[in-house]
Design an enzyme around this catalytic site. Structure first.
Site, PDB file in Angstrom:
ATOM      1  N   CYS A  64       0.968  -0.706   0.110  1.00  0.00           N
ATOM      2  CA  CYS A  64       0.373  -0.252  -0.055  1.00  0.00           C
ATOM      3  C   CYS A  64       0.826   1.337   0.063  1.00  0.00           C
ATOM      4  CB  CYS A  64      -1.609  -0.118   1.510  1.00  0.00           C
ATOM      5  SG  CYS A  64      -2.085  -1.325   1.038  1.00  0.00           S
ATOM      6  N   HIS A  94      -3.386   7.123   2.974  1.00  0.00           N
ATOM      7  CA  HIS A  94      -3.400   5.824   2.231  1.00  0.00           C
ATOM      8  C   HIS A  94      -5.408   6.092   2.745  1.00  0.00           C
ATOM      9  CE1 HIS A  94      -4.306   2.015   0.968  1.00  0.00           C
ATOM     10  NE2 HIS A  94      -3.705   1.626   2.052  1.00  0.00           N
ATOM     11  N   ASN A 129     -10.281   0.129  -0.723  1.00  0.00           N
ATOM     12  CA  ASN A 129      -8.502   0.021   0.211  1.00  0.00           C
ATOM     13  C   ASN A 129      -7.745  -0.606  -1.692  1.00  0.00           C
ATOM     14  OD1 ASN A 129      -5.875  -0.551   0.418  1.00  0.00           O
ATOM     15  ND2 ASN A 129      -6.136  -1.096   2.376  1.00  0.00           N
TER      16      ASN A 129
HETATM   17  O1  UT7 Z   1      -3.766  -0.832   3.612  1.00  0.00           O
HETATM   18  C1  UT7 Z   1      -3.214  -0.910   4.465  1.00  0.00           C
HETATM   19  C2  UT7 Z   1      -3.456  -1.899   5.670  1.00  0.00           C
HETATM   20  N1  UT7 Z   1      -4.495  -2.397   5.713  1.00  0.00           N
HETATM   21  C3  UT7 Z   1      -5.068  -2.082   7.011  1.00  0.00           C
HETATM   22  O2  UT7 Z   1      -4.751  -0.966   6.907  1.00  0.00           O
HETATM   23  C4  UT7 Z   1      -6.626  -2.397   7.689  1.00  0.00           C
HETATM   24  C5  UT7 Z   1      -6.549  -2.463   9.282  1.00  0.00           C
HETATM   25  N2  UT7 Z   1      -7.708  -3.372   9.419  1.00  0.00           N
HETATM   26  C6  UT7 Z   1      -8.939  -2.718   9.763  1.00  0.00           C
HETATM   27  O3  UT7 Z   1      -8.968  -1.713   8.628  1.00  0.00           O
HETATM   28  C7  UT7 Z   1     -10.201  -3.037  10.158  1.00  0.00           C
HETATM   29  O4  UT7 Z   1      -8.736  -4.086  12.011  1.00  0.00           O
HETATM   30  C8  UT7 Z   1     -10.852  -4.113  10.285  1.00  0.00           C
HETATM   31  C9  UT7 Z   1     -11.440  -3.250   9.307  1.00  0.00           C
HETATM   32  C10 UT7 Z   1      -9.941  -5.373   9.000  1.00  0.00           C
HETATM   33  C11 UT7 Z   1     -11.791  -4.589  10.790  1.00  0.00           C
HETATM   34  O5  UT7 Z   1     -11.906  -4.269  12.129  1.00  0.00           O
HETATM   35  P1  UT7 Z   1     -11.588  -4.164  13.809  1.00  0.00           P
HETATM   36  O6  UT7 Z   1     -12.926  -3.005  13.953  1.00  0.00           O
HETATM   37  O7  UT7 Z   1     -10.129  -4.422  14.085  1.00  0.00           O
HETATM   38  O8  UT7 Z   1     -12.455  -5.563  14.214  1.00  0.00           O
HETATM   39  P2  UT7 Z   1     -12.222  -6.882  14.434  1.00  0.00           P
HETATM   40  O9  UT7 Z   1     -10.875  -7.418  13.436  1.00  0.00           O
HETATM   41  O10 UT7 Z   1     -11.687  -6.720  15.898  1.00  0.00           O
HETATM   42  O11 UT7 Z   1     -13.316  -7.858  15.007  1.00  0.00           O
HETATM   43  C12 UT7 Z   1     -14.594  -6.947  15.105  1.00  0.00           C
HETATM   44  C13 UT7 Z   1     -15.630  -8.182  15.770  1.00  0.00           C
HETATM   45  C14 UT7 Z   1     -14.749  -9.961  15.488  1.00  0.00           C
HETATM   46  O12 UT7 Z   1     -15.915 -10.525  15.931  1.00  0.00           O
HETATM   47  P3  UT7 Z   1     -16.152 -10.498  17.576  1.00  0.00           P
HETATM   48  O13 UT7 Z   1     -14.783 -11.963  17.932  1.00  0.00           O
HETATM   49  O14 UT7 Z   1     -15.659  -9.559  18.162  1.00  0.00           O
HETATM   50  O15 UT7 Z   1     -17.227 -12.132  17.750  1.00  0.00           O
HETATM   51  C15 UT7 Z   1     -14.908 -10.092  14.155  1.00  0.00           C
HETATM   52  O16 UT7 Z   1     -15.204 -11.990  13.936  1.00  0.00           O
HETATM   53  O17 UT7 Z   1     -16.205  -8.697  14.304  1.00  0.00           O
HETATM   54  C16 UT7 Z   1     -15.916  -9.596  13.548  1.00  0.00           C
HETATM   55  N3  UT7 Z   1     -15.926  -9.540  12.056  1.00  0.00           N
HETATM   56  C17 UT7 Z   1     -17.040  -8.836  11.086  1.00  0.00           C
HETATM   57  N4  UT7 Z   1     -18.471  -8.694  10.911  1.00  0.00           N
HETATM   58  C18 UT7 Z   1     -19.150  -8.937  10.680  1.00  0.00           C
HETATM   59  C19 UT7 Z   1     -14.997  -8.870  11.432  1.00  0.00           C
HETATM   60  N5  UT7 Z   1     -15.457  -8.948  10.001  1.00  0.00           N
HETATM   61  C20 UT7 Z   1     -16.355  -8.590  10.285  1.00  0.00           C
HETATM   62  C21 UT7 Z   1     -17.424  -8.232   8.861  1.00  0.00           C
HETATM   63  N6  UT7 Z   1     -18.647  -8.473   8.646  1.00  0.00           N
HETATM   64  N7  UT7 Z   1     -16.904  -8.393   7.591  1.00  0.00           N
END
Ligand code: UT7
Length: 325
Positions: free
Chosen positions: A112, A252, A282
């Site tokens: 990225c 980004h 992204n």
């Molecule tokens: O391009 C450069 C590199 N990439 C980035 O910079 C991305 C950086 N990270 C992010 O943008 C975020 O971490 C994400 C958008 C990927 C995820 O958001 P988050 O707030 O960190 O969520 P999380 O991974 O902590 O997940 C929270 C909950 C989990 O459920 P439990 O374990 O709390 O029951 C996940 O299983 O949300 C769940 N979850 C979803 N629920 C509905 C994860 N993905 C989804 C989804 N829909 N698509």
């Protein structure tokens, strides 16, 4: 001798993948995706499209914007992690398609952060006298390495390309600084394990879905906010500017919460932060040049304005470029 962006162009394929489309593929919903990422839709290239096909359309627009012919380009640097083929480089395919017969061409893979790495490389080569005009791209078909059964990643990524024509300038404007950083110790946070020399392509590898991006979202998020904030401040302090001097901040486009957190850390008002991730998701290396091209088309900066670019991605890699337009 400095360098300056004298033309910009972008292209995104017309096919849209909305949050509602994703609800049919994985267990997710529009509310979750919107609240956690800010993304509403992404553009997806048709299967079999070459990265250089997207790059070509962006590059042609950038050349037209600059009033520069393809045969006047001395070097082409493409930032990408989703090349046409393992070899030759996407930049060589782009050279062929453009008819940029006087250029030397190469790819840079910094995920990225790829556009800022490519821009910094072209800037350094021009300053070193290896050419006078460069075509610099960030171009990706991330849908080719996205696992559409993994809800944690497939909601994020989209396809597109952005291009800039970089030329010598001696009026004190242009690129004021480039700061690039990497930390390979953190490679596991975002990676695509299969298809290279460590895990050569086999039917078994494909069936284990090892050809797709894997990401530890939460950890990545924290590093993104810290590193982008730090490297933005480095750009400002090295050049003796404050954030109030910056007309437009273009981070980004990974996640609206990341963009918001970095903006808050820096104290930059939201109206001076460029955001278009709701429409493209992204797009990795393409996100900053697409944003730059759109910002120019929307009149978000004028000649003489300071623009600050900041990126973060797999590697880990991160960086900033401060320039006077
Ligand atoms: O391009 C450069 C590199 N990439 C980035 O910079 C991305 C950086 N990270 C992010 O943008 C975020 O971490 C994400 C958008 C990927 C995820 O958001 P988050 O707030 O960190 O969520 P999380 O991974 O902590 O997940 C929270 C909950 C989990 O459920 P439990 O374990 O709390 O029951 C996940 O299983 O949300 C769940 N979850 C979803 N629920 C509905 C994860 N993905 C989804 C989804 N829909 N698509």
């Amino acid at each position: 001798m400095a360098t300056k962006i004298v033309g910009l162009g972008m292209y995104a394929p017309p096919k849209k993948l909305t949050n509602h489309d994703l609800e049919k593929l994985v267990e997710t919903n529009d509310t979750w995706i919107t609240e956690r990422t800010g993304i509403k839709s992404r553009r997806i290239a048709e299967l079999g499209t070459a990265n250089s096909d997207l790059g070509l359309l962006a590059a042609q627009k950038a050349l037209a914007d600059a009033g520069v012919r393809a045969d006047e380009i001395d070097l082409i640097v493409v930032g990408t992690c989703t090349p046409d083929m393992p070899l030759p480089s996407t930049a060589c395919f782009l050279q062929m398609k453009l008819g940029a017969r006087n250029a030397f061409a190469m790819d840079v893979n910094a995920a990225c952060s790829g556009f800022l790495y490519a821009l910094s490389t072209a800037d350094a080569l021009i300053r070193a006298g290896r050419g006078r005009k460069a075509l610099v791209l960030g171009s990706e078909i991330l849908s080719s390495v996205t696992d559409y059964t993994d809800r944690a990643t497939c909601i994020l990524f989209g396809d597109g390309a952005g291009a800039a024509v970089l030329a010598e300038c001696s009026d004190g404007d242009g690129i004021l600084s480039c700061h690039l950083h990497s930390d390979g110790n953190l490679w596991e946070l975002i990676h695509c394990p299969g298809g290279g020399t460590v895990n050569p392509l086999t039917p078994d590898l494909i069936s284990r879905r090892m050809i797709y991006i894997r990401m530890m979202g939460n950890e990545t998020f924290k590093h993104a906010v810290t590193k982008m904030g730090e490297v933005a401040l480095k750009a400002l302090s090295q050049n003796g500017y404050k954030i109030d001097d910056v007309a437009l901040f273009i981070p980004h486009q990974a996640n609206l919460r990341i963009v918001g957190s970095v903006g808050k850390r820096l104290g930059v008002p939201p109206e001076r932060v460029f955001v278009n991730l709701e429409r493209y998701g992204n797009t990795s290396a393409a996100s900053i040049p697409i944003a730059l091209a759109e910002a120019k088309a929307q009149g978000r900066f004028r000649s003489g304005d300071l623009v600050l670019l900041v990126a973060f991605g797999a590697g880990l890699t991160w960086g900033s470029v401060l320039m006077r337009m």
